[in-house]
Design an enzyme around this catalytic site. Structure first.
Site, PDB file in Angstrom:
ATOM      1  N   ASN A  31       3.817  -1.330  -3.206  1.00 24.28           N
ATOM      2  CA  ASN A  31       4.300   0.018  -2.877  1.00 24.28           C
ATOM      3  C   ASN A  31       5.237   0.487  -3.979  1.00 24.28           C
ATOM      4  O   ASN A  31       5.819  -0.337  -4.697  1.00 24.28           O
ATOM      5  CB  ASN A  31       5.049  -0.023  -1.537  1.00 24.28           C
ATOM      6  N   HIS A  83       8.637   3.060  -4.494  1.00 21.16           N
ATOM      7  CA  HIS A  83       9.675   3.751  -3.724  1.00 21.16           C
ATOM      8  C   HIS A  83      10.604   4.478  -4.714  1.00 21.16           C
ATOM      9  O   HIS A  83      11.012   3.894  -5.724  1.00 21.16           O
ATOM     10  CB  HIS A  83      10.476   2.734  -2.896  1.00 21.16           C
ATOM     11  N   SER A 113      11.391   1.875  -7.805  1.00 17.48           N
ATOM     12  CA  SER A 113      11.133   0.438  -7.669  1.00 17.48           C
ATOM     13  C   SER A 113       9.713   0.233  -7.175  1.00 17.48           C
ATOM     14  O   SER A 113       9.215   1.006  -6.367  1.00 17.48           O
ATOM     15  CB  SER A 113      12.051  -0.174  -6.605  1.00 17.48           C
ATOM     16  N   ASP A 145      10.577  -0.870   3.023  1.00 16.09           N
ATOM     17  CA  ASP A 145      11.245  -0.778   1.705  1.00 16.09           C
ATOM     18  C   ASP A 145      12.065  -2.039   1.398  1.00 16.09           C
ATOM     19  O   ASP A 145      13.089  -1.970   0.706  1.00 16.09           O
ATOM     20  CB  ASP A 145      12.153   0.467   1.619  1.00 16.09           C
TER      21      ASP A 145
HETATM   22  C1  GRF Z   1       6.684   9.201  -4.572  1.00 17.82           C
HETATM   23  O1  GRF Z   1       7.983   9.601  -4.904  1.00 17.82           O
HETATM   24  C2  GRF Z   1       6.650   7.769  -4.110  1.00 17.82           C
HETATM   25  O2  GRF Z   1       7.596   6.953  -4.756  1.00 17.82           O
HETATM   26  C3  GRF Z   1       7.024   7.900  -2.648  1.00 17.82           C
HETATM   27  O3  GRF Z   1       6.381   9.080  -2.223  1.00 17.82           O
HETATM   28  C4  GRF Z   1       6.182   9.952  -3.336  1.00 17.82           C
HETATM   29  C5  GRF Z   1       4.711  10.235  -3.401  1.00 17.82           C
HETATM   30  O4  GRF Z   1       4.397  11.171  -4.394  1.00 17.82           O
HETATM   31  N1  GRF Z   1       6.675   6.711  -1.919  1.00 17.82           N
HETATM   32  P1  GRF Z   1       2.892  11.349  -4.854  1.00 17.82           P
HETATM   33  O5  GRF Z   1       2.089  11.644  -3.597  1.00 17.82           O
HETATM   34  O6  GRF Z   1       2.458  10.088  -5.507  1.00 17.82           O
HETATM   35  O7  GRF Z   1       2.892  12.513  -5.798  1.00 17.82           O
END
Ligand code: GRF
Length: 219
Positions: free
Chosen positions: A110, A112, A139, A148
């Site tokens: 994932n 974050h 991260s 997370d």
């Molecule tokens: C990103 O900031 C990611 O880190 C978080 O959600 C957002 C998704 O953005 N988990 P995208 O859909 O990849 O543009």
């Protein structure tokens, strides 16, 4: 060339991280390829982008399932139909059931938008500005049952400017995310980053030992 690892990407919205992974995976020497993109939201812009790029896509609405585990099973069977070796969550706004996380342990990653363990959950850029931190970032981690909380793989830091708004900070972090996630997937898919006894092990890591100060003060 050895077989490339097959990656299913889970999204809920815009899909810009999925697109960054897609751009990386179309390079012939990249160790992974995307085998499908799945969203729990039909209107996710990322689904359109994936379909336009010729990728298999799926929409599975979580609201149609009586339990978290039942939804996860539907997701899992689609991902297995695509023959995925690995799952990359990219803005997927669902919490997984324990069984699903355990079955994909070490095979689900994932991204974050904060320097974990700071600022878990949503609105991370607002949280960072409210805390007054001078460095923020993103991260990547293996997914475990704690939201997370999984073992970190890579992190990227960006400065927080004195006049940042949540949007300006989000944009700076997002461009770091678009570099970080493809690098993370490269490491995991090539076997150079893996989960072992609840910790991430990276082989042959290279560190930049210079300390970074922000803001820098004139002498
Ligand atoms: C990103 O900031 C990611 O880190 C978080 O959600 C957002 C998704 O953005 N988990 P995208 O859909 O990849 O543009």
């Amino acid at each position: 060339m050895t077989a490339r690892m097959k990656v299913a990407v889970l999204i809920s919205g815009r899909g810009s991280n999925m697109e960054a992974l897609l751009d990386a995976t179309i390079q012939p020497d990249y160790p992974a390829e995307i085998c499908g993109v799945l969203s729990n939201r039909e209107t996710a812009k990322g689904l359109e982008i994936a379909a336009r790029s010729g990728l298999p896509t799926a929409h599975i609405d979580h609201r149609a399932f009586a339990s978290r585990a039942a939804f996860d099973e539907a997701v899992e069977s689609r991902v297995l139909e695509w023959d995925a070796d690995l799952i990359a969550c990219a803005g997927f706004l669902r919490i997984f059931s324990e069984g699903f996380v355990e079955r994909w342990s070490g095979r689900m990653i994932n991204i974050h938008p904060s320097l974990l363990p700071l600022f878990k959950g949503l609105n991370t850029h607002e949280q960072a500005l409210a805390a007054g931190v001078r460095m923020h970032g993103c991260s990547t981690h293996f997914v475990t049952t704690g939201v997370d909380e999984g073992p970190l793989i890579l992190q990227a830091a960006v400065p927080v400017m004195h006049d940042d708004t949540p949007d300006s900070l989000a944009a700076r972090v997002l461009s770091a995310e678009h570099r970080l996630y493809p690098q993370t997937l490269r490491l995991v898919a090539s076997g150079r980053a893996s989960l072992s006894d609840g910790k991430t092990v990276i082989s042959e890591p290279v560190y930049d030992p210079s300390a970074r100060l922000t803001p820098r003060i004139r002498p």
